[in-house]
Design a protein around this motif. Sequence first.
Motif, PDB file in Angstrom:
ATOM      1  N   ARG A 190       0.922  -1.461  -0.047  1.00 52.39           N
ATOM      2  CA  ARG A 190       0.099   0.020   0.034  1.00 52.39           C
ATOM      3  C   ARG A 190       0.954   1.210  -0.142  1.00 52.39           C
ATOM      4  O   ARG A 190       1.974   1.265   0.746  1.00 52.39           O
ATOM      5  CB  ARG A 190      -0.896   0.169   1.171  1.00 52.39           C
ATOM      6  N   HIS A 191       0.470   2.254  -0.471  1.00 53.08           N
ATOM      7  CA  HIS A 191       1.065   3.540  -0.830  1.00 53.08           C
ATOM      8  C   HIS A 191       0.164   4.732  -0.258  1.00 53.08           C
ATOM      9  O   HIS A 191      -0.820   4.758  -0.788  1.00 53.08           O
ATOM     10  CB  HIS A 191       1.518   3.801  -2.217  1.00 53.08           C
ATOM     11  N   TYR A 192       0.714   5.386   0.768  1.00 53.35           N
ATOM     12  CA  TYR A 192      -0.441   6.632   1.455  1.00 53.35           C
ATOM     13  C   TYR A 192       0.611   7.727   1.286  1.00 53.35           C
ATOM     14  O   TYR A 192       1.760   7.934   1.386  1.00 53.35           O
ATOM     15  CB  TYR A 192      -0.627   6.340   2.776  1.00 53.35           C
ATOM     16  N   GLY A 193      -0.442   8.780   1.411  1.00 51.45           N
ATOM     17  CA  GLY A 193       0.251  10.245   1.511  1.00 51.45           C
ATOM     18  C   GLY A 193      -0.196  10.755   2.943  1.00 51.45           C
ATOM     19  O   GLY A 193      -1.375  10.545   3.539  1.00 51.45           O
ATOM     20  N   ILE A 194       0.775  11.499   3.376  1.00 48.97           N
ATOM     21  CA  ILE A 194       0.848  11.924   4.846  1.00 48.97           C
ATOM     22  C   ILE A 194       0.508  13.443   4.962  1.00 48.97           C
ATOM     23  O   ILE A 194       0.879  14.162   4.195  1.00 48.97           O
ATOM     24  CB  ILE A 194       2.146  11.699   5.806  1.00 48.97           C
ATOM     25  N   SER A 195      -0.401  13.718   5.772  1.00 49.70           N
ATOM     26  CA  SER A 195      -0.992  15.263   5.863  1.00 49.70           C
ATOM     27  C   SER A 195      -1.058  15.219   7.132  1.00 49.70           C
ATOM     28  O   SER A 195      -1.646  14.529   8.088  1.00 49.70           O
ATOM     29  CB  SER A 195      -2.071  15.445   4.914  1.00 49.70           C
ATOM     30  N   ALA A 196      -0.867  16.511   7.910  1.00 46.47           N
ATOM     31  CA  ALA A 196      -0.941  17.245   9.106  1.00 46.47           C
ATOM     32  C   ALA A 196      -1.973  18.233   9.230  1.00 46.47           C
ATOM     33  O   ALA A 196      -1.701  19.066   8.370  1.00 46.47           O
ATOM     34  CB  ALA A 196       0.231  17.347   9.867  1.00 46.47           C
ATOM     35  N   SER A 236     -16.221  14.736  10.686  1.00 45.63           N
ATOM     36  CA  SER A 236     -15.635  13.889  10.081  1.00 45.63           C
ATOM     37  C   SER A 236     -14.657  13.052  10.795  1.00 45.63           C
ATOM     38  O   SER A 236     -13.923  12.055  10.520  1.00 45.63           O
ATOM     39  CB  SER A 236     -14.950  14.102   8.671  1.00 45.63           C
ATOM     40  N   GLU A 237     -14.231  13.580  11.940  1.00 42.38           N
ATOM     41  CA  GLU A 237     -12.893  13.169  12.849  1.00 42.38           C
ATOM     42  C   GLU A 237     -13.535  11.942  13.481  1.00 42.38           C
ATOM     43  O   GLU A 237     -12.936  10.721  13.755  1.00 42.38           O
ATOM     44  CB  GLU A 237     -12.625  14.053  13.957  1.00 42.38           C
ATOM     45  N   GLY A 238     -14.616  12.076  14.291  1.00 39.48           N
ATOM     46  CA  GLY A 238     -15.363  10.610  14.714  1.00 39.48           C
ATOM     47  C   GLY A 238     -14.340  10.477  16.131  1.00 39.48           C
ATOM     48  O   GLY A 238     -13.781  11.114  16.793  1.00 39.48           O
ATOM     49  N   GLU A 239     -14.445   9.255  16.405  1.00 41.61           N
ATOM     50  CA  GLU A 239     -13.813   8.506  17.597  1.00 41.61           C
ATOM     51  C   GLU A 239     -12.450   8.683  17.533  1.00 41.61           C
ATOM     52  O   GLU A 239     -11.690   8.624  18.287  1.00 41.61           O
ATOM     53  CB  GLU A 239     -14.620   7.219  18.014  1.00 41.61           C
ATOM     54  N   GLU A 240     -11.651   8.504  16.236  1.00 43.18           N
ATOM     55  CA  GLU A 240     -10.510   8.203  16.086  1.00 43.18           C
ATOM     56  C   GLU A 240      -9.550   9.485  15.879  1.00 43.18           C
ATOM     57  O   GLU A 240      -8.221   9.281  16.124  1.00 43.18           O
ATOM     58  CB  GLU A 240     -10.095   7.409  14.876  1.00 43.18           C
ATOM     59  N   ALA A 241     -10.363  10.790  16.478  1.00 46.53           N
ATOM     60  CA  ALA A 241      -9.703  11.780  16.296  1.00 46.53           C
ATOM     61  C   ALA A 241      -8.606  11.997  17.573  1.00 46.53           C
ATOM     62  O   ALA A 241      -7.481  12.337  17.476  1.00 46.53           O
ATOM     63  CB  ALA A 241     -10.784  13.037  16.422  1.00 46.53           C
ATOM     64  N   ALA A 242      -8.927  11.578  18.522  1.00 48.65           N
ATOM     65  CA  ALA A 242      -7.934  11.374  19.792  1.00 48.65           C
ATOM     66  C   ALA A 242      -6.793  10.648  19.527  1.00 48.65           C
ATOM     67  O   ALA A 242      -5.387  10.973  20.037  1.00 48.65           O
ATOM     68  CB  ALA A 242      -8.781  10.913  21.119  1.00 48.65           C
ATOM     69  N   GLU A 243      -6.887   9.489  19.021  1.00 52.37           N
ATOM     70  CA  GLU A 243      -5.858   8.635  18.670  1.00 52.37           C
ATOM     71  C   GLU A 243      -4.857   9.076  17.811  1.00 52.37           C
ATOM     72  O   GLU A 243      -3.716   8.847  17.400  1.00 52.37           O
ATOM     73  CB  GLU A 243      -6.189   7.242  18.396  1.00 52.37           C
ATOM     74  N   ALA A 244      -5.266  10.088  16.873  1.00 52.72           N
ATOM     75  CA  ALA A 244      -4.478  10.617  15.560  1.00 52.72           C
ATOM     76  C   ALA A 244      -4.021  11.869  16.022  1.00 52.72           C
ATOM     77  O   ALA A 244      -3.160  12.326  15.311  1.00 52.72           O
ATOM     78  CB  ALA A 244      -5.497  10.804  14.618  1.00 52.72           C
ATOM     79  N   LEU A 266      -3.663   9.754   7.095  1.00 51.79           N
ATOM     80  CA  LEU A 266      -3.377   8.986   5.949  1.00 51.79           C
ATOM     81  C   LEU A 266      -4.302   8.763   4.625  1.00 51.79           C
ATOM     82  O   LEU A 266      -5.403   8.644   5.148  1.00 51.79           O
ATOM     83  CB  LEU A 266      -2.615   7.620   6.365  1.00 51.79           C
ATOM     84  N   GLN A 267      -3.857   9.223   3.604  1.00 51.90           N
ATOM     85  CA  GLN A 267      -4.708   9.308   2.421  1.00 51.90           C
ATOM     86  C   GLN A 267      -4.209   8.346   1.352  1.00 51.90           C
ATOM     87  O   GLN A 267      -2.950   8.611   1.080  1.00 51.90           O
ATOM     88  CB  GLN A 267      -5.014  10.501   1.720  1.00 51.90           C
ATOM     89  N   GLU A 268      -4.725   7.255   0.909  1.00 44.08           N
ATOM     90  CA  GLU A 268      -4.130   6.237  -0.033  1.00 44.08           C
ATOM     91  C   GLU A 268      -3.926   6.895  -1.208  1.00 44.08           C
ATOM     92  O   GLU A 268      -4.897   7.667  -1.970  1.00 44.08           O
ATOM     93  CB  GLU A 268      -5.026   5.030   0.006  1.00 44.08           C
ATOM     94  N   ILE A 269      -2.745   6.563  -1.940  1.00 48.01           N
ATOM     95  CA  ILE A 269      -2.560   7.135  -3.311  1.00 48.01           C
ATOM     96  C   ILE A 269      -2.526   5.999  -4.432  1.00 48.01           C
ATOM     97  O   ILE A 269      -2.910   6.349  -5.452  1.00 48.01           O
ATOM     98  CB  ILE A 269      -1.186   7.845  -3.366  1.00 48.01           C
TER      99      ILE A 269
END
Length: 489
Positions: A190-196, A236-244, A266-269
């Motif tokens: 898999r190949h992902y793009g990273i954004s912050a 759109s953050e949901g429950e995983e926002a705290a872990e991210a 992470l967004q898949e490219i």
Amino acid sequence: MAKTRRRKKRVHVPEYIDPAKKSDPKTFVFWRGKHGRIMKSLEGDLRRVMQPNTAENLRESNRNHLRDFVDIAGPLGVSHFLILTATEYAAYLRLAKTPRGPTLTMQIHEYSLMKDVTATLLRPRQPDSMWKAPPLVVMNNFAGRPELKLATALFQNLFPAIDVQTAKLSTCQRVVLLSFDKDTERISFRHYGISAAPSGVTKSVKSLVNRRQLPNMGALGDVSELLTKSGYGSESEGEEAAEARVALAQDMGRGNLASRQSRVRLQEIGPRMELQVVKAEEGLCAGRVLYHSHVHKSAEEDAQQQEEIVEKERLKSERRREQAENVAKKQALKKRKVAMDQGGEAAGDKKKPRMWWEDELDGQRVSARDGPEEDAAYFREEVGQEPEDMPGAYGRPRPEGRGGSRGRGRSRGDSSPGRGGARGSRGRSESAFKSGRGRGSDQEQRGGRGGGRFRGAPRGGGFRGGGRGGSRGRGDSGRRGRGRGRGRS
């Protein structure tokens, strides 16, 4: 005021490269085989994954051999090959270390291209700065088995190593994830793009920071409404926002400051691939087989295979040695020949090639140097008399007469003496002269003096001459007069 000379600043100063530092790995991605052309799209996607340390515009054809790529890989510093091949039943990816291997062959069970992956995204993100730095590599569940250890080493060496102390977070914008599934024995690529994005600020402030232009505030009564009209977070953050949410060690720009909370996405490219290890070889697409998923050999068969490989390498090295010796001998012989030619030219001993007319001229000179014996033999053969019986022969006294001729050689024509002179016609003379010097002639002159000068071959042979006459009298021609003449007799 005098003008000062403008000096150009050195803006293209090359960066210092530490010789002790190991260079980054570089790759060639190309297809091979009869059906390899159908993998052209996947080849382009893999080249984008390996950017910037790959040959993006590499061109290949069916006429190229693997040796051609190996020859240019050394000067260009290429360390790995990614070779795509295909048959009528399956597609394969070969990962090889240049120039001597090893090689890992993996079957491609499934794959999806970049365009297929991005078509499923609502807002795909692929900035140009993403491709200016190599991706990170993350591997999962690669342990235990020998072929997986080899796969781990090859995949890790495909990408440059990361120094945690000096790495810049702003350049880490891509990641390659490799995960091994023990149940299916497949490797997921898999190949992902990273954004912050900054965390803990309102959505309006986040959009204001990310935008390069100010938003339209014409409908707002006060600037404070831009900051207070929306709440914190995002739907759109949901429950995983705290872990991210993570605390950054460096500034990444766009509101992502050091020691502040930021949310990593992470967004898949693409592309996606499902791989299975099939074969591992010791050399570059050749050599001893270290592992094969479909063929299992005993220890005796492995030893026999190893002996055959050693014998083949020995014969190959022997042929190379013989070829090198032959080439050295030819070069030494060529140098020796050139040295001999140069020495002959310096001493003047080098013979020039003879022309065709030089041989004929030498033959004429030899015939001209023939002595009286050869002339006597020729006379006997042609006339049938002994040369001593002839008047004017060599060694006999000259006959007395008022007119005469002086010369040597054979007669080539008849001459009619007369008052003044005459030019004789070409033909065989009625009178034959053997050889010798003297005055006199069988031709008779009446009432006048005549003299002749003859030029020809020495001591015999046909003579040519010009007659001169300056006396009054009557000759055979019956004419009276004074004159000078030249003729051939």
